[in-house]
Enzyme design. Structure first.
Site, PDB file in Angstrom:
ATOM      1  N   ASP A 178      49.715  32.589  36.384  1.00  0.00           N
ATOM      2  CA  ASP A 178      49.625  34.050  36.376  1.00  0.00           C
ATOM      3  C   ASP A 178      50.591  34.720  37.345  1.00  0.00           C
ATOM      4  O   ASP A 178      50.826  35.921  37.244  1.00  0.00           O
ATOM      5  CB  ASP A 178      48.198  34.485  36.740  1.00  0.00           C
ATOM      6  N   HIS A 197      43.991  27.445  41.957  1.00  0.00           N
ATOM      7  CA  HIS A 197      43.450  27.284  40.607  1.00  0.00           C
ATOM      8  C   HIS A 197      42.234  26.378  40.685  1.00  0.00           C
ATOM      9  O   HIS A 197      42.175  25.471  41.520  1.00  0.00           O
ATOM     10  CB  HIS A 197      44.522  26.674  39.686  1.00  0.00           C
ATOM     11  N   HIS A 250      39.231  35.456  33.977  1.00  0.00           N
ATOM     12  CA  HIS A 250      39.867  34.475  33.096  1.00  0.00           C
ATOM     13  C   HIS A 250      41.238  34.959  32.643  1.00  0.00           C
ATOM     14  O   HIS A 250      42.253  34.429  33.060  1.00  0.00           O
ATOM     15  CB  HIS A 250      38.949  34.215  31.903  1.00  0.00           C
TER      16      HIS A 250
END
Length: 428
Positions: free
Chosen positions: A363, A307, A268
Site C-alpha cells: 500500500d 503487515h 483491508h
C-alpha cells in the site's frame, strides 16, 4: 505415540492425550476428546481473527512472511510481474497451471467477449445517487449479477461454473468503470473488445469524444503489474469471506460480492488512501524527521509499513516502486513521492523500525500510482477488487472441491446470562 504428534496433559484430570501433527498443525476437532466432565463438549481453541488457526488447505498462494516470498501456484511473483500479464495470471490461479498458446488465446477471447453487461444492469447502476461510493455500487451490481444468471446456482456443474468465472473476471472492469463514470456524471463507456484487458479498462474509464482511446503503453503495463500483484494473497479477510459465504453453496456472484464487502473496510482495502493522507500531513521532506520521532513517541501512525503476514520487505512493494518510475515518467512526479522515498529511507535505517520488522508493504506506493493515474481515493479499493476477483474465484473453486470443508460455523464462548425469567412489560 509417534514423533509427529503432540502429547497434552490435562491437569484437571491428570490424563494424557496424543494429538497427531500434520503439516505443522493439529486438528481442532481432536481437542474435543480432552474433557474434564461428561457433557462439557471438550476443549476448543479461542482465536479471534484466526491469528494462528488454519481454516483450509490450499495450493493457490504461498507466502513466507519472514523471507518476503510470495508465489502464485509456486511461481514467484517477481517473475509473473515481469514476464506475464493479468489474464495469464488469472488463468494460472483458476486452473492451477500456466496456459499454452491455444489455451491462452481461447481464455482471452472468452473473457474479452463477456465484458458487456445487460442493459438492465446498467439502468440499475444509474439508479444510484450521484455521490454513491464506487465500492458500494460495485458490491451491489456484482450481487445483482446472480439474478441475471440464475443458472449460476448450479455450482457443481463444471461447464456452468467455468462460464460464471469467465463472466465475473470479464465484467468486473466494466462495472468498476461504470461506477467511476457515474460519480463524475459522465456517460458510461462500453467495452472495446479490440483492446487488452487493462487497456480496455482505461478506455472505459477515460474515453471522451475521441473515436478510439489510446492509453500510453507504460500506463497500461503499470496497471497490468498492479493487477497481477493484487490477484491473490492467501487467506486474508476478503478471501475468508468468500470461502465462508461459498461454504453455504451459494452462487459465485454472491460469494464474490461478500468478498467485495470485506475489502470495502479501511483495515483491508483502504490502507493506500491512509498512506496518501499521512504523506500530505507530513507536507515536505523537511518534516520527515520530526514525523518519525512522533511515531516513536506514539503520537503519529506510520501507514504503509508492516503487515500481518510479512516480517520482511513486502515483495509486492519492491515491484510497485519500480513500476512507479514508469508511471511518473508519463504523468510527472507526484510531489508526495519525495516525501515517501525519504520516509522509507529513514525508516529502513532506524533501529526502532528495523527491530520491529516494519518494512514498506504494497500500500505504500500503490496509492501514489493510482493518484498519478487520476483516480480519486474512493476508486482505490475498486482497483483492488477487480484483479482480486480471479484469486477469490480460485479459492472458491478449491473450497468446493475440498472434502474436508463444511459450512462455516465457528464456535463461541458464551458470556451472557442464563435462565433469566421473563417479566411482563407492565411489571418492569
Amino acid at each position: 505415540m509417534t514423533e509427529q504428534s503432540l502429547t497434552v496433559r490435562d491437569n484437571r484430570t491428570g490424563k494424557d492425550f496424543d494429538l497427531a501433527i500434520t503439516d505443522g498443525t493439529i486438528r481442532a476437532a481432536d481437542l474435543k476428546q480432552i474433557s474434564a466432565t461428561d457433557g462439557d463438549g471438550g476443549l476448543a481453541t479461542y482465536d479471534p481473527g484466526f491469528v494462528n488457526t488454519a481454516s483450509c488447505r490450499s495450493s493457490v498462494t504461498f507466502i513466507d512472511g519472514d523471507k518476503g516470498i510470495l508465489e502464485y501456484r509456486g511461481y514467484p511473483i517477481e517473475q509473473l510481474a515481469e514476464q506475464s500479464n493479468y489474464l495469464e495470471v488469472a488463468y494460472l490461479l483458476v486452473n492451477g497451471k500456466l496456459p499454452n498458446k491455444a489455451e491462452y488465446e481461447a481464455w482471452a477471447h472468452d473473457v474479452t467477449y463477456h465484458t458487456f453487461v445487460h442493459e438492465n444492469l446498467k439502468t440499475f447502476m444509474q439508479g444510484f445517487r450521484y455521490d454513491a461510493h464506487p465500492m458500494g455500487m460495485l458490491l451491489a451490481s456484482v450481487g445483482a449479477l446472480s439474478t441475471f444468471y440464475p443458472e449460476s446456482r448450479n455450482i457443481f456443474d463444471e461447464e456452468s461454473r467455468a462460464l460464471q468465472i469467465r463472466r465475473l473476471i470479464a465484467k468486473m472492469p466494466t462495472l468498476g468503470a461504470f461506477a467511476f463514470r457515474h460519480a463524475q456524471g459522465k456517460p458510461y463507456v462500453y467495452p472495446d473488445n479490440e483492446l487488452s484487458y487493462t487497456a480496455n479498462f482505461l478506455s472505459m474509464l477515460f474515453k471522451m469524444s475521441e473515436p478510439k482511446y489510446a492509453a500510453d503503453d507504460r500506463l497500461v503495463r503499470a496497471l497490468e503489474i498492479l493487477f497481477i500483484l493484487h490477484a491473490d494473497h492467501e487467506q486474508n479477510a476478503s478471501t475468508n469471506a468468500v470461502r465462508a459465504i461459498g461454504s453455504t453453496q451459494v452462487d459465485p456472484y454472491t460469494a464474490v460480492a461478500g468478498g467485495i464487502g470485506a475489502l470495502y473496510g479501511p483495515l483491508h482495502g483502504g490502507a493506500n488512501e491512509a498512506v496518501l493522507k499521512m504523506l500530505r500531513r507530513i507536507g515536505s521532506v523537511d518534516n520527515v524527521p520530526s514525523f518519525i520521532e512522533g511515531v516513536k513517541n506514539g503520537e503519529e501512525r506510520l501507514m504503509g509499513f508492516g503487515h500481518r503476514v510479512y516480517k520482511n520487505y513486502d515483495p509486492r512493494a519492491k515491484i510497485i516502486k519500480k513500476a512507479a518510475d514508469d508511471v511518473f515518467e508519463v504523468t510527472g512526479i507526484n510531489p508526495l513521492l519525495k516525501i515517501a522515498v525519504e520516509l522509507e529511507k529513514i525508516a529502513l535505517e532506524d533501529e526502532y523500525f528495523v527491530s520491529r520488522k516494519l518494512y514498506p508493504n504494497v500500500d505504500f506506493y500503490s496509492g501514489l500510482i493510482y493518484e498519478a493515474l487520476q483516480f480519486p481515493p474512493e476508486m482505490f479499493t475498486v482497483l483492488f477488487a477487480i484483479p482480486r476477483t480471479s484469486g477469490w474465484l480460485a479459492q472458491w473453486l478449491e473450497m468446493l472441491g475440498d472434502g474436508d470443508q463444511k459450512i462455516a460455523r465457528p464456535k463461541q464462548i458464551y458470556t451472557g446470562g442464563r435462565g433469566v425469567q421473563y417479566v411482563p412489560m407492565g411489571d418492569r
